[in-house]
Design a protein around this motif. Structure first.
Motif, PDB file in Angstrom:
ATOM      1  N   LYS A 155       0.863  -1.113  -0.045  1.00 30.10           N
ATOM      2  CA  LYS A 155      -0.138   0.137  -0.095  1.00 30.10           C
ATOM      3  C   LYS A 155       0.881   1.202   0.149  1.00 30.10           C
ATOM      4  O   LYS A 155       2.195   1.241   0.575  1.00 30.10           O
ATOM      5  CB  LYS A 155      -0.917   0.003   1.284  1.00 30.10           C
ATOM      6  CG  LYS A 155      -1.757  -1.266   1.264  1.00 30.10           C
ATOM      7  CD  LYS A 155      -2.795  -1.047   2.429  1.00 30.10           C
ATOM      8  CE  LYS A 155      -3.893  -2.154   2.448  1.00 30.10           C
ATOM      9  NZ  LYS A 155      -4.806  -1.978   3.719  1.00 30.10           N
ATOM     10  N   ASN A 156       0.396   2.250  -0.276  1.00 25.23           N
ATOM     11  CA  ASN A 156       0.931   3.618  -0.411  1.00 25.23           C
ATOM     12  C   ASN A 156       2.271   3.651  -1.216  1.00 25.23           C
ATOM     13  O   ASN A 156       3.053   4.394  -0.839  1.00 25.23           O
ATOM     14  CB  ASN A 156       1.118   4.091   1.048  1.00 25.23           C
ATOM     15  CG  ASN A 156      -0.122   4.361   1.991  1.00 25.23           C
ATOM     16  OD1 ASN A 156      -1.202   4.471   1.146  1.00 25.23           O
ATOM     17  ND2 ASN A 156      -0.019   3.753   2.976  1.00 25.23           N
ATOM     18  N   VAL A 157       2.144   2.895  -2.198  1.00 26.64           N
ATOM     19  CA  VAL A 157       3.477   2.813  -3.174  1.00 26.64           C
ATOM     20  C   VAL A 157       3.107   3.883  -4.429  1.00 26.64           C
ATOM     21  O   VAL A 157       2.123   3.656  -5.077  1.00 26.64           O
ATOM     22  CB  VAL A 157       4.015   1.474  -3.672  1.00 26.64           C
ATOM     23  CG1 VAL A 157       4.916   1.724  -4.768  1.00 26.64           C
ATOM     24  CG2 VAL A 157       4.446   0.553  -2.572  1.00 26.64           C
ATOM     25  N   SER A 158       3.926   4.792  -4.725  1.00 23.86           N
ATOM     26  CA  SER A 158       3.627   5.811  -5.900  1.00 23.86           C
ATOM     27  C   SER A 158       4.807   5.484  -6.998  1.00 23.86           C
ATOM     28  O   SER A 158       5.747   5.474  -7.003  1.00 23.86           O
ATOM     29  CB  SER A 158       4.152   7.204  -5.407  1.00 23.86           C
ATOM     30  OG  SER A 158       3.767   8.059  -6.644  1.00 23.86           O
ATOM     31  N   HIS A 160       5.288   6.095 -11.153  1.00 23.39           N
ATOM     32  CA  HIS A 160       5.044   6.921 -12.274  1.00 23.39           C
ATOM     33  C   HIS A 160       4.627   6.068 -13.689  1.00 23.39           C
ATOM     34  O   HIS A 160       5.075   4.843 -13.596  1.00 23.39           O
ATOM     35  CB  HIS A 160       6.246   7.691 -12.566  1.00 23.39           C
ATOM     36  CG  HIS A 160       6.156   8.805 -13.745  1.00 23.39           C
ATOM     37  ND1 HIS A 160       5.965   8.663 -14.766  1.00 23.39           N
ATOM     38  CD2 HIS A 160       5.899  10.197 -13.277  1.00 23.39           C
ATOM     39  CE1 HIS A 160       6.007   9.739 -15.520  1.00 23.39           C
ATOM     40  NE2 HIS A 160       5.897  10.830 -14.613  1.00 23.39           N
ATOM     41  N   SER A 173       6.002  -0.604   1.356  1.00 25.63           N
ATOM     42  CA  SER A 173       4.912   0.483   1.482  1.00 25.63           C
ATOM     43  C   SER A 173       5.646   1.928   1.525  1.00 25.63           C
ATOM     44  O   SER A 173       6.768   1.945   2.352  1.00 25.63           O
ATOM     45  CB  SER A 173       3.934   0.467   2.690  1.00 25.63           C
ATOM     46  OG  SER A 173       4.893   0.576   4.200  1.00 25.63           O
ATOM     47  N   VAL A 176       8.661   5.187  -3.655  1.00 26.56           N
ATOM     48  CA  VAL A 176       8.294   6.285  -4.704  1.00 26.56           C
ATOM     49  C   VAL A 176       9.135   5.721  -5.948  1.00 26.56           C
ATOM     50  O   VAL A 176      10.341   5.755  -5.741  1.00 26.56           O
ATOM     51  CB  VAL A 176       8.321   7.667  -4.397  1.00 26.56           C
ATOM     52  CG1 VAL A 176       8.415   8.434  -5.844  1.00 26.56           C
ATOM     53  CG2 VAL A 176       7.484   8.126  -3.364  1.00 26.56           C
ATOM     54  N   HIS A 194      12.977   5.848  -2.198  1.00 29.33           N
ATOM     55  CA  HIS A 194      12.901   6.698  -3.305  1.00 29.33           C
ATOM     56  C   HIS A 194      13.705   6.434  -4.453  1.00 29.33           C
ATOM     57  O   HIS A 194      14.911   6.410  -4.585  1.00 29.33           O
ATOM     58  CB  HIS A 194      13.065   8.084  -2.805  1.00 29.33           C
ATOM     59  CG  HIS A 194      12.459   9.369  -4.145  1.00 29.33           C
ATOM     60  ND1 HIS A 194      12.442  10.493  -3.566  1.00 29.33           N
ATOM     61  CD2 HIS A 194      11.988   8.790  -5.142  1.00 29.33           C
ATOM     62  CE1 HIS A 194      11.836  11.121  -4.562  1.00 29.33           C
ATOM     63  NE2 HIS A 194      11.685  10.247  -5.753  1.00 29.33           N
TER      64      HIS A 194
END
Length: 267
Positions: A155-158, A160, A173, A176, A194
């Motif tokens: 969850k909460n992985v961004s 692109h 989690s 980015v 990141h």
């Protein structure tokens, strides 16, 4: 000397999944012989190795779980096959996790008799080439190196939209993944990592082997582990390990942009 494949009289045609080029697919007696080999995930017998490489001097049949360089055998290794090219590597053969070795006849004659009696020895002209020939064969045509990493995006992985995430990748989690980043298979990324734009994680490393004075590349089938709270700068490239171990980046590591980290490095 030997050839890994014997060309069939009427080869089938197919597409090489690595290059998308037309290739000949082994068929006839060779294909039937390959089907009889008992090769599974991290398990091959020394008799199967003998059969693949057409070596006729194997007297013991034991199970091998991995291939590894003699100076990199670790505590997680069960039983491995390796190679030596000079007597300088003999001290590493005292490791009981090494069960078999590729070795030339002249170097074998210098080997301690007690060590030689414990090992399965593959007497070949070029130990390094034979070792990597077996490795490339297993990586390409069998499930010997099949990945055990499940594909998981927490969850909460961004991520692109332009990033590429291959199969068998785990991302923790809060992480980015930036624009045009590439995460290759067998990569484990921890929490709050990141990965900046254009970074490449888990790429093939660079291991050159020579056959008859012509270089070729050994396939990389290992993995990459990124710890928690790590920053990987833009256009940085980190290679996966050569065999079934991992290149490892520890927690709280900050990596600048345009950095290359080679296979099997531990930070």
């Amino acid at each position: 000397n030997y050839r890994l494949f014997t060309r069939p009289k009427t080869p089938l045609k197919g597409v090489d999944e690595f290059s998308n080029k037309q290739m000949s697919i082994p068929c006839g007696w060779w294909f039937k012989r390959w089907k009889l080999l008992n090769i599974s995930n991290n398990s091959i017998s020394t008799k199967d190795i003998e059969s693949i490489l057409k070596i006729c001097n194997v007297v013991k049949n034991i199970e091998i779980n991995t291939l590894e360089l003699c100076n990199r055998v670790n505590s997680n290794t069960l039983s491995c096959v390796t190679y030596v090219t000079s007597e300088d590597f003999f001290p590493f053969l005292d490791n009981n996790k090494i069960k078999a070795v590729f070795i030339s006849e002249d170097i074998y004659k210098l080997l301690d008799a007690q060590v030689a009696s414990r090992l399965v020895t593959f007497i070949v002209d070029d130990p390094e080439d034979s070792f990597y020939n077996l490795h490339n064969y297993l990586a390409t045509y069998t499930d010997f190196y099949k990945s055990n990493i499940s594909h998981t995006i927490e969850k909460n992985v961004s991520i692109h939209p332009t990033a590429v995430i291959e199969k068998n990748v785990s991302i923790g989690s809060g992480s980015v993944i930036g624009a045009n980043a590439v995460i290759h298979n067998n990569t484990i990324i921890g929490k709050n990592v990141h990965v900046h734009s254009n970074a490449v994680l888990g790429t093939e490393g660079f291991q050159v082997v020579n056959r008859d004075k012509k270089p070729y590349l050994a396939k990389h089938i290992g993995g990459l582990i990124i710890g928690n709270d790590v920053s990987v700068g833009s256009s940085t490239v980190i290679a996966k390990s050569l065999f079934s171990s991992f290149t490892s980046i520890g927690n709280n590591t900050l990596i600048d942009g345009n950095v290359f980290i080679a296979h099997n490095c531990v930070i």
